[in-house]
Design an enzyme around this catalytic site. Structure first.
Site, PDB file in Angstrom:
ATOM      1  N   SER A 139     -25.631  91.739  27.431  1.00 21.05           N
ATOM      2  CA  SER A 139     -25.930  92.401  26.164  1.00 21.05           C
ATOM      3  C   SER A 139     -24.605  92.827  25.542  1.00 21.05           C
ATOM      4  O   SER A 139     -23.806  93.506  26.173  1.00 21.05           O
ATOM      5  CB  SER A 139     -26.826  93.615  26.439  1.00 21.05           C
ATOM      6  OG  SER A 139     -27.095  94.319  25.254  1.00 21.05           O
ATOM      7  N   LYS A 165     -26.963  88.369  24.318  1.00 27.57           N
ATOM      8  CA  LYS A 165     -27.792  89.175  23.411  1.00 27.57           C
ATOM      9  C   LYS A 165     -26.889  89.996  22.515  1.00 27.57           C
ATOM     10  O   LYS A 165     -25.984  90.678  22.997  1.00 27.57           O
ATOM     11  CB  LYS A 165     -28.695  90.069  24.261  1.00 27.57           C
ATOM     12  CG  LYS A 165     -29.296  91.281  23.581  1.00 27.57           C
ATOM     13  CD  LYS A 165     -30.412  91.850  24.440  1.00 27.57           C
ATOM     14  CE  LYS A 165     -30.388  93.360  24.496  1.00 27.57           C
ATOM     15  NZ  LYS A 165     -31.457  93.905  25.356  1.00 27.57           N
ATOM     16  N   LEU A 166     -27.135  89.892  21.210  1.00 28.55           N
ATOM     17  CA  LEU A 166     -26.338  90.637  20.235  1.00 28.55           C
ATOM     18  C   LEU A 166     -27.135  91.832  19.744  1.00 28.55           C
ATOM     19  O   LEU A 166     -28.293  91.692  19.342  1.00 28.55           O
ATOM     20  CB  LEU A 166     -25.991  89.751  19.036  1.00 28.55           C
ATOM     21  CG  LEU A 166     -25.227  88.466  19.327  1.00 28.55           C
ATOM     22  CD1 LEU A 166     -24.984  87.713  18.015  1.00 28.55           C
ATOM     23  CD2 LEU A 166     -23.902  88.758  20.029  1.00 28.55           C
ATOM     24  N   LYS A 167     -26.528  92.991  19.765  1.00 27.94           N
ATOM     25  CA  LYS A 167     -27.149  94.162  19.164  1.00 27.94           C
ATOM     26  C   LYS A 167     -26.985  94.049  17.649  1.00 27.94           C
ATOM     27  O   LYS A 167     -25.875  93.746  17.164  1.00 27.94           O
ATOM     28  CB  LYS A 167     -26.473  95.429  19.679  1.00 27.94           C
ATOM     29  CG  LYS A 167     -26.757  95.697  21.154  1.00 27.94           C
ATOM     30  CD  LYS A 167     -28.219  96.068  21.367  1.00 27.94           C
ATOM     31  CE  LYS A 167     -28.462  96.590  22.774  1.00 27.94           C
ATOM     32  NZ  LYS A 167     -29.880  96.960  22.970  1.00 27.94           N
ATOM     33  N   ASP A 192     -31.180  92.096  19.491  1.00 26.89           N
ATOM     34  CA  ASP A 192     -31.938  93.321  19.795  1.00 26.89           C
ATOM     35  C   ASP A 192     -31.621  94.376  18.744  1.00 26.89           C
ATOM     36  O   ASP A 192     -30.466  94.777  18.588  1.00 26.89           O
ATOM     37  CB  ASP A 192     -31.559  93.828  21.183  1.00 26.89           C
ATOM     38  CG  ASP A 192     -32.398  95.017  21.638  1.00 26.89           C
ATOM     39  OD1 ASP A 192     -33.272  95.469  20.867  1.00 26.89           O
ATOM     40  OD2 ASP A 192     -32.183  95.497  22.773  1.00 26.89           O
ATOM     41  N   ASN A 194     -33.251  97.447  18.595  1.00 31.39           N
ATOM     42  CA  ASN A 194     -33.628  98.797  19.016  1.00 31.39           C
ATOM     43  C   ASN A 194     -34.369  99.548  17.901  1.00 31.39           C
ATOM     44  O   ASN A 194     -34.034 100.696  17.570  1.00 31.39           O
ATOM     45  CB  ASN A 194     -32.418  99.598  19.525  1.00 31.39           C
ATOM     46  CG  ASN A 194     -31.937  99.104  20.877  1.00 31.39           C
ATOM     47  OD1 ASN A 194     -30.880  98.500  20.984  1.00 31.39           O
ATOM     48  ND2 ASN A 194     -32.728  99.326  21.921  1.00 31.39           N
ATOM     49  N   GLU A 218     -35.673  90.968  19.740  1.00 32.94           N
ATOM     50  CA  GLU A 218     -36.152  92.113  20.525  1.00 32.94           C
ATOM     51  C   GLU A 218     -36.352  93.357  19.658  1.00 32.94           C
ATOM     52  O   GLU A 218     -35.432  93.770  18.940  1.00 32.94           O
ATOM     53  CB  GLU A 218     -35.135  92.375  21.643  1.00 32.94           C
ATOM     54  CG  GLU A 218     -35.565  93.428  22.640  1.00 32.94           C
ATOM     55  CD  GLU A 218     -34.566  93.546  23.801  1.00 32.94           C
ATOM     56  OE1 GLU A 218     -33.771  92.597  24.022  1.00 32.94           O
ATOM     57  OE2 GLU A 218     -34.566  94.592  24.466  1.00 32.94           O
ATOM     58  N   ASP A 243     -39.738  95.720  23.655  1.00 28.51           N
ATOM     59  CA  ASP A 243     -39.058  96.565  24.637  1.00 28.51           C
ATOM     60  C   ASP A 243     -39.670  97.968  24.523  1.00 28.51           C
ATOM     61  O   ASP A 243     -40.657  98.282  25.212  1.00 28.51           O
ATOM     62  CB  ASP A 243     -37.543  96.535  24.351  1.00 28.51           C
ATOM     63  CG  ASP A 243     -36.718  97.473  25.222  1.00 28.51           C
ATOM     64  OD1 ASP A 243     -37.288  98.219  26.028  1.00 28.51           O
ATOM     65  OD2 ASP A 243     -35.469  97.471  25.101  1.00 28.51           O
ATOM     66  N   LYS A 267     -38.726  97.194  31.616  1.00 30.53           N
ATOM     67  CA  LYS A 267     -37.767  98.184  32.133  1.00 30.53           C
ATOM     68  C   LYS A 267     -38.576  99.197  32.933  1.00 30.53           C
ATOM     69  O   LYS A 267     -39.395  99.927  32.357  1.00 30.53           O
ATOM     70  CB  LYS A 267     -37.073  98.915  30.987  1.00 30.53           C
ATOM     71  CG  LYS A 267     -36.008  98.137  30.255  1.00 30.53           C
ATOM     72  CD  LYS A 267     -35.455  98.969  29.105  1.00 30.53           C
ATOM     73  CE  LYS A 267     -34.421  98.185  28.333  1.00 30.53           C
ATOM     74  NZ  LYS A 267     -34.138  98.836  27.028  1.00 30.53           N
ATOM     75  N   GLY A 295     -32.181  96.197  30.821  1.00 33.64           N
ATOM     76  CA  GLY A 295     -31.131  96.996  31.456  1.00 33.64           C
ATOM     77  C   GLY A 295     -30.868  98.264  30.678  1.00 33.64           C
ATOM     78  O   GLY A 295     -31.124  98.331  29.473  1.00 33.64           O
TER      79      GLY A 295
END
Ligand code: NPQ
Ligand code: MG
Length: 375
Positions: A139, A165-167, A192, A194, A218, A243, A267, A295
């Site tokens: 990530s 994985k790119l935020k 992702d 968030n 995500e 998630d 998770k 994670g």
């Protein structure tokens, strides 16, 4: 084999562990982690657990302070009430505490480690794991500029991670994804958010992400926006992976019924433990829904438990399980997790977590030991 899990004492420790490089998400930036660890003691054995809360409730409602309070006020006293015959009984024992899944999971992890040592079996074997190694992904946090991001992606690609994985967040999405996809046309890429986008406000920004051929997108929307995710999934080709939304078996079933997501990030801390995590895996496996293990910037303690979980057969996508040195100059366990050829992490084979905690490496902020009455 009949055993009794009845620790004489529980120690809580808050440690500080600097990251090798800062990690930025849509909710904030971290360069030193403060991590709450749990140590349960029984008959000369010690079981370790890790709490995946952060110093503040930015990813989810819990934080280190709430986890400490709930553990010392409710969870540890209920552990001292009577012996458990199995670590999987923990879930029922603490069902009276509503919420606080990460606090419950930390103690459960320590009990699984202790139980595994008592019966001489690895968590992988106790949980029905079928693999000796698990696919490792990485990530990548939000970077200050595109050239530095491209250098980071190139470094991880060269190391052999199976997916990157790119935020992303509003305003730091298309520019970044275009640049990375153009520089690396063939890598397995995910993004992702968030929960940083809103439906329907960000409809166009999200729907146009199809062009990057992401393996998954995500948690684009807030955890409780079930209809938003369902509508977005109907409007895009890219599979949505949930998630933050999936906090239980019930929310998993809601997600699948609504087709709010086609892939699940599991998770354990978010769902209330390894026992629940395994049930979520089992439901997804039966229905052919791909899962992978998420994670939370864990030390080798939480990483060992997660690698064991990811050895179950339904974990078919690359996990947010990276080598220890992706996060830490020196992990607090031996042996540390290293990336194997082809982009895998080995599953520990020893009893319990299968790693040793090196106490001399812990930079302890505070610690407190709770004793059971009458020992
Ligand atoms: C996620 N994890 O999948 C989380 C986000 C996360 C590896 O991307 C401190 C600082 C704790 C940042 C816990 C990864 C964190 C953090 C989780 C980020 O959404
Ligand atoms: Mg996530």
């Amino acid at each position: 084999m009949t055993v009794r899990l009845y620790p004489e004492a529980v120690e809580l420790l808050l440690i500080r562990l600097p990251l090798v490089e800062p990690f930025e998400t849509s909710f904030g930036r971290t360069d030193v982690r403060e991590i709450l660890l749990v140590r349960v003691l029984q008959e000369g054995l010690e079981g370790w657990g890790e709490c995946v809360t952060d110093h503040a409730p930015l990813y989810s409602p819990e934080c280190n302070g709430t986890a400490r309070y709930i553990m010392e006020t409710f969870l540890i006293p209920s552990l001292f009430q009577a012996p458990l015959r199995h670590a999987s009984e923990w879930l029922r024992r603490v069902a009276f505490v509503k919420g606080h899944p990460m606090a419950k999971t930390a103690l459960e992890m320590a009990l699984w480690d202790l139980y595994g040592q008592m019966v001489g079996r690895s968590l992988r074997d106790l949980w029905g794991g079928t693999k000796d190694r698990v696919p490792a992904g990485v990530s990548v946090g939000i970077h200050p500029d595109v050239p530095s991001l491209l250098r980071t992606v190139e470094r991880y690609r060269a190391e052999g991670y199976q997916r990157i994985k790119l935020k992303v967040k509003p305003g730091r999405d298309h520019e970044v994804l275009t640049a990375v996809r153009q520089a690396f046309p063939d890598i397995v890429l995910t993004a992702d958010a968030n929960a940083a986008y809103r439906w329907p406000r960000d409809r166009t920004v999200l729907v146009t992400m199809d062009v990057y051929r992401l393996q998954l997108l995500e948690q684009p929307l807030p955890p409780d926006d079930w209809l938003g995710h369902a509508r977005l999934q109907r409007a895009i080709q890219t599979p949505i992976c949930l998630d933050e939304s999936v906090t239980s078996l019930a929310t998993l079933r809601l997600a699948l019924r609504l087709r709010a997501g086609l892939i699940i990030n599991i998770k354990p801390g978010r769902v209330g433990g390894y026992t629940v995590a395994r049930r979520i895996h089992d439901v997804c496996y039966r229905r052919g829904v791909p899962v992978w293990c998420g994670g939370m910037l864990e030390t080798g303690i939480g990483r060992a438990a997660n690698v064991a979980l990811a050895s179950l057969p339904g974990f078919t996508l690359p996990n947010d399980l990276s080598a220890s040195r992706r996060y830490w100059m020196e992990d607090i366990v031996e042996p540390p997790f290293e990336l194997q050829a082809g982009g895998y992490l080995g599953v520990p084979q020893g009893p319990g977590l299968g790693v040793r905690v090196v106490r001399a490496r812990l930079s302890v902020g505070w610690s407190q030991t709770y004793w059971r009455d009458g020992v």
